[in-house]
Write an enzyme that holds these catalytic residues in place. Structure first.
Site, PDB file in Angstrom:
ATOM      1  N   ASN A   6       0.857  -1.184   0.000  1.00 29.92           N
ATOM      2  CA  ASN A   6       0.000   0.000   0.000  1.00 29.92           C
ATOM      3  C   ASN A   6       0.893   1.233   0.000  1.00 29.92           C
ATOM      4  O   ASN A   6       1.460   1.592   1.024  1.00 29.92           O
ATOM      5  CB  ASN A   6      -0.900  -0.031   1.255  1.00 29.92           C
ATOM      6  CG  ASN A   6      -1.759   1.211   1.364  1.00 29.92           C
ATOM      7  OD1 ASN A   6      -1.836   2.021   0.440  1.00 29.92           O
ATOM      8  ND2 ASN A   6      -2.404   1.382   2.506  1.00 29.92           N
ATOM      9  N   TRP A   7       0.982   1.865  -1.153  1.00 28.86           N
ATOM     10  CA  TRP A   7       1.882   3.016  -1.278  1.00 28.86           C
ATOM     11  C   TRP A   7       1.283   4.301  -0.706  1.00 28.86           C
ATOM     12  O   TRP A   7       1.967   5.311  -0.624  1.00 28.86           O
ATOM     13  CB  TRP A   7       2.239   3.251  -2.754  1.00 28.86           C
ATOM     14  CG  TRP A   7       3.212   2.268  -3.311  1.00 28.86           C
ATOM     15  CD1 TRP A   7       3.769   1.189  -2.666  1.00 28.86           C
ATOM     16  CD2 TRP A   7       3.751   2.272  -4.619  1.00 28.86           C
ATOM     17  NE1 TRP A   7       4.620   0.527  -3.505  1.00 28.86           N
ATOM     18  CE2 TRP A   7       4.628   1.169  -4.725  1.00 28.86           C
ATOM     19  CE3 TRP A   7       3.577   3.084  -5.741  1.00 28.86           C
ATOM     20  CZ2 TRP A   7       5.329   0.876  -5.894  1.00 28.86           C
ATOM     21  CZ3 TRP A   7       4.267   2.790  -6.901  1.00 28.86           C
ATOM     22  CH2 TRP A   7       5.139   1.697  -6.974  1.00 28.86           C
ATOM     23  N   HIS A  91      -9.870   1.080   4.537  1.00 26.35           N
ATOM     24  CA  HIS A  91      -8.596   1.262   5.253  1.00 26.35           C
ATOM     25  C   HIS A  91      -8.837   2.260   6.399  1.00 26.35           C
ATOM     26  O   HIS A  91      -9.614   3.194   6.258  1.00 26.35           O
ATOM     27  CB  HIS A  91      -7.525   1.783   4.295  1.00 26.35           C
ATOM     28  CG  HIS A  91      -6.159   1.805   4.908  1.00 26.35           C
ATOM     29  ND1 HIS A  91      -5.754   2.807   5.761  1.00 26.35           N
ATOM     30  CD2 HIS A  91      -5.123   0.932   4.828  1.00 26.35           C
ATOM     31  CE1 HIS A  91      -4.517   2.550   6.164  1.00 26.35           C
ATOM     32  NE2 HIS A  91      -4.105   1.415   5.616  1.00 26.35           N
ATOM     33  N   GLU A 161      -5.876  -5.039  10.570  1.00 23.61           N
ATOM     34  CA  GLU A 161      -4.846  -4.020  10.791  1.00 23.61           C
ATOM     35  C   GLU A 161      -5.160  -3.259  12.080  1.00 23.61           C
ATOM     36  O   GLU A 161      -5.967  -2.325  12.064  1.00 23.61           O
ATOM     37  CB  GLU A 161      -4.826  -3.028   9.626  1.00 23.61           C
ATOM     38  CG  GLU A 161      -4.463  -3.632   8.298  1.00 23.61           C
ATOM     39  CD  GLU A 161      -3.850  -2.596   7.381  1.00 23.61           C
ATOM     40  OE1 GLU A 161      -2.679  -2.740   7.038  1.00 23.61           O
ATOM     41  OE2 GLU A 161      -4.529  -1.618   7.024  1.00 23.61           O
ATOM     42  N   GLY A 167       1.875   2.316  10.730  1.00 23.25           N
ATOM     43  CA  GLY A 167       2.808   3.433  10.573  1.00 23.25           C
ATOM     44  C   GLY A 167       3.487   3.857  11.863  1.00 23.25           C
ATOM     45  O   GLY A 167       4.112   4.909  11.927  1.00 23.25           O
ATOM     46  N   GLY A 225       2.641  -1.184   4.326  1.00 19.13           N
ATOM     47  CA  GLY A 225       2.665   0.234   3.963  1.00 19.13           C
ATOM     48  C   GLY A 225       4.094   0.717   3.781  1.00 19.13           C
ATOM     49  O   GLY A 225       4.729   0.481   2.749  1.00 19.13           O
ATOM     50  N   GLY A 226       4.637   1.359   4.811  1.00 19.84           N
ATOM     51  CA  GLY A 226       5.959   1.988   4.728  1.00 19.84           C
ATOM     52  C   GLY A 226       7.046   1.108   4.131  1.00 19.84           C
ATOM     53  O   GLY A 226       7.824   1.559   3.289  1.00 19.84           O
TER      54      GLY A 226
HETATM   55  P1  PGA Z   1       2.414   0.307   7.676  1.00 19.84           P
HETATM   56  O1  PGA Z   1       0.995   0.540   6.973  1.00 19.84           O
HETATM   57  O2  PGA Z   1       2.977  -0.988   7.141  1.00 19.84           O
HETATM   58  O3  PGA Z   1       3.232   1.509   7.287  1.00 19.84           O
HETATM   59  O4  PGA Z   1       2.163   0.223   9.141  1.00 19.84           O
HETATM   60  C1  PGA Z   1       0.109  -0.534   6.781  1.00 19.84           C
HETATM   61  C2  PGA Z   1      -1.168  -0.032   6.147  1.00 19.84           C
HETATM   62  O5  PGA Z   1      -1.557   1.118   6.377  1.00 19.84           O
HETATM   63  O6  PGA Z   1      -1.837  -0.765   5.392  1.00 19.84           O
END
Ligand code: PGA
Length: 240
Positions: A6-7, A91, A161, A167, A225-226
């Site tokens: 997920n960019w 999300h 999640e 994040g 994500g990151g």
């Molecule tokens: P993250 O984000 O890996 O940066 O914690 C995950 C997401 O928001 O799907």
């Protein structure tokens, strides 16, 4: 097994093209890991690039309707026409910043499935809700409303999640992940669903913890994500 990137709101076409060049070099084509599929959720302006790069891709959001006077929205039918296969729905950042309710996620899932797209419904609790022992209530609410009148098929997947892990660098323990994935399965059975969809985990997944999370009971993939923003770090997660 789905490993999804997920960019978020990062990268334009030039960065996306460079990323995919590096990605293809690392994977040496899409067939290196036939049991794993990498899916990229990119901003709309990267779609054409990802399309030409032989990777599965999707969108981070769609509108509930396929057309009409909805300025600023993107439709599921355009995503489909561009060759997209997946779409993130609900999300926590959509829920938090754009007021997306579980009723809205239900409509988006229904629209996506009607076009043959694969929705990935994101659910999860805040830290406060976890501390108050409200995880079950929160997940039950998100699932019962989000999947109302939806038939669970292989086209649908869930991502658990925990919001406090997104994040933040904080990852849920494998015990918590396994217990919560099992709780989600129980909730779905109690709600009368005959099939349980694939359940991915997301929240500060990185190369150092990916293999352990992937081998945790009940985990069918990862939403990253990151750590998906660099091809080498996402590839190391993808390899498991
Ligand atoms: P993250 O984000 O890996 O940066 O914690 C995950 C997401 O928001 O799907």
């Amino acid at each position: 097994m789905i490993i999804a990137a997920n960019w978020k709101l990062h990268y334009g076409p030039a960065e996306a093209a460079t990323y995919f060049q590096q990605w293809i070099a690392l994977t040496k084509g899409p067939l290196t890991y036939p049991e794993r599929q990498a899916v990229f959720f990119t901003p709309p302006y990267c779609w054409a690039t990802s399309h030409s790069s032989n990777v599965l891709f999707g969108a981070q959001n769609i509108h509930t309707e396929n057309s009409g006077a909805f300025t600023g929205e993107n439709s599921a039918s355009v995503l489909k026409a561009m060759g997209g296969q997946w779409v993130l729905v609900g999300h926590s950042e959509r829920r938090q910043w754009f007021g997306e309710t579980s009723e809205v996620t239900q409509k988006k899932i229904s629209t996506a499935l009607s076009l043959g797209l694969k929705p990935l419904l994101c659910i999860g609790e805040t830290l406060e809700e976890r501390k108050q022992n409200r995880v079950e209530d929160v997940l039950k609410n998100q699932l019962s409303l989000g999947l109302k009148d939806i038939e669970v098929t292989a086209d649908l997947a869930l991502a658990y999640e925990p919001i406090w892990a997104i994040g933040t660098g904080l990852t849920a323990s494998t015990q918590d992940i396994s217990a919560t994935h099992s709780l989600i399965q129980t909730i779905l059975t109690d709600l009368g669903f005959k099939k349980v969809p694939a359940i991915l985990y997301g929240g500060s997944v990185k190369p150092e913890n990916a293999a352990e999370i992937l081998s945790t009971a009940g985990v069918s993939g990862l939403l990253v994500g990151g750590a998906s923003l660099k091809p080498d770090s996402f590839f190391s997660i993808f390899q498991g």
